[in-house]
Design a protein around this motif. Structure first.
Motif, PDB file in Angstrom:
ATOM      1  N   ILE A  31       0.832  -1.213   0.000  1.00  8.03           N
ATOM      2  CA  ILE A  31       0.000   0.000   0.000  1.00  8.03           C
ATOM      3  C   ILE A  31       0.861   1.255   0.000  1.00  8.03           C
ATOM      4  N   ILE A  68      -3.879  -1.464   8.041  1.00  9.35           N
ATOM      5  CA  ILE A  68      -3.696  -2.759   7.392  1.00  9.35           C
ATOM      6  C   ILE A  68      -3.521  -3.804   8.498  1.00  9.35           C
ATOM      7  N   VAL A 104      -5.351  -7.237   0.854  1.00  4.73           N
ATOM      8  CA  VAL A 104      -4.285  -6.506   0.167  1.00  4.73           C
ATOM      9  C   VAL A 104      -3.534  -7.425  -0.784  1.00  4.73           C
ATOM     10  N   SER A 108      -5.334  -5.994  -4.309  1.00  4.18           N
ATOM     11  CA  SER A 108      -4.859  -4.661  -3.959  1.00  4.18           C
ATOM     12  C   SER A 108      -5.534  -3.573  -4.795  1.00  4.18           C
ATOM     13  N   LEU A 112      -7.117  -0.087  -3.380  1.00  2.65           N
ATOM     14  CA  LEU A 112      -6.775   1.235  -3.880  1.00  2.65           C
ATOM     15  C   LEU A 112      -7.994   1.961  -4.439  1.00  2.65           C
TER      16      LEU A 112
END
Length: 400
Positions: A31, A68, A104, A108, A112
């Motif tokens: 990230i 996270i 994630v 991912s 995002l």
């Protein structure tokens, strides 16, 4: 310094955060790779102290926290702690996004996308970019400071900077100056030898006395007096005043710069308080180390550090104004202005020695500012300040 974005975090929390930055998880690294330098032009901080907690990622401009979570967060006791933690963050007015490591790793792009959607929503709210005030941080070059007529004209233009279009808030102004030529002239009269390396002054004890007299004394107060004459209420400071700019003595492996400071922190609360009193702030490029030592600090760097520090709370336009029309392909030809410079072009020009020594610190600071959340950076002629603000002249520095 910047207490407003740390919400009273203790020194212990800061120390722990520093340790965690060295031990980011692989999911956090994924990230961070995407949000560290991003298309939103927002500044994110990693392992950031907030009150009694350390959040994984934080954007102060939008009051956005991104967490996270590893497998440990599936443990019942940890879940309870997370709930209490989110309540506290919410009470501070923060928005929290939470994603698991698994999400994630597997998707991912969706993570995002969710971050992007949230940013767009927050920017449309009073907390977001749409409601922020504009702040101009303008550095004026020494050659302009040294010219009575040009300085008078520039300060009249500075005093008359107009508020941005409706919906962007009131205009705020910070003017940063050094005064290299006047300091050099006085040093020569006093028989104090002056040395420069890559456009930066070597500051011995006697030179420090001279730059203090010239920068924080005559130049600073002369500028303030002229702004008052132009109906622009201003206050003049150096970095020691109000603990404005904290720095440490530069420790270079090869060159001894003497009493030269590298900035550690900017007192955002003080600047914001003064700006909110409708004062324009005039800053002389001297800092201090909180141990009684003044330090000479490059004015371009001071402007950049102030712009960086203020960017979480304002839309900052950093302007380097001096005697040239911008960054020139030919330093002796004012018509060879490069309209836009990105990192790739900068490296090409520098490798071919097309950038003269005095411009290198400006460009280094310009790119550092953009990488730290400053919205816009322009370099150009001081006599064209109105056009630099509107984008009709000068060199625009962009990240890509």
């Amino acid at each position: 310094m910047k207490e407003n974005m740390f919400y009273g975090a203790s020194p212990i929390i800061f120390k722990k955060a520093e340790e965690l930055r060295k031990k980011m998880t692989s999911a956090e690294k994924i990230i961070w790779q995407h949000i560290h330098i991003n298309e939103w032009k927002l500044k994110f901080r990693r392992q950031h102290p907030v009150s009694n907690f350390i959040v994984d990622f934080y954007c102060h401009a939008l009051k956005l926290v991104i967490e996270i979570d590893g497998d440990i967060h599936d443990v019942e006791e940890v879940k309870k702690n997370d709930v209490a933690r989110e309540r506290t963050l919410f009470s501070l007015g923060l928005k929290v996004l939470r994603f698991s490591n698994e999400v994630v790793y597997k998707n991912s792009k969706e993570v995002l996308k969710k971050i992007d959607e949230t940013i767009r929503v927050l920017r449309g709210s009073p907390l977001g970019d749409g409601g922020r005030e504009t702040l101009y941080v303008i550095k004026i070059g020494g050659n302009i400071v040294d010219d009575e007529i040009k300085l008078s004209s520039f300060l009249k233009d500075f005093a008359n900077i107009q508020a941005p279009p409706p919906g962007r808030g009131d205009v705020k102004k910070i003017l940063v100056h050094g005064g290299g030529r006047l300091a050099t002239q006085l040093a020569e009269k006093l028989g104090v030898e002056q040395k420069l390396v890559d456009g930066r002054r070597i500051t011995d004890a006697e030179t420090l006395k001279i730059v203090t007299m010239v920068y924080a004394g005559y130049i600073n107060k002369n500028i303030v007096a002229q702004l008052q004459a132009n109906h622009c209420n201003a206050i003049g400071l150096c970095g020691a005043d109000g603990d404005l700019i904290l720095a440490h003595k530069r420790n270079h492996p090869v060159i001894d710069y003497g009493f030269v400071g590298d900035v550690d922190a900017v007192n955002v609360n003080l600047l914001t308080t003064l700006l909110n009193q409708n004062l324009s702030v005039v800053v002389a490029s001297l800092t201090h180390n909180q141990e009684g030592q003044l330090l000479n600090t490059n004015a371009d760097t001071v402007a950049q550090e102030i712009a960086n520090a203020m960017s979480p709370d304002f839309d900052v336009h950093l302007i380097y104004s001096f005697e040239k029309s911008g960054v020139l392909l030919d330093a002796n030809n004012d018509k060879t202005v490069i309209a836009t410079i990105d990192p790739s072009l900068y490296q090409q020009l520098r490798s071919k020695e097309k950038i003269f020594a005095g411009m290198i610190p400006k460009l280094d600071n310009a790119f550092a500012a953009l990488n730290n959340g400053v919205k816009k950076v322009t370099i150009g002629k001081a006599e064209q300040l109105k056009d630099l603000i509107s984008g009709r002249s000068g060199t625009n520095i962009v990240n890509g």
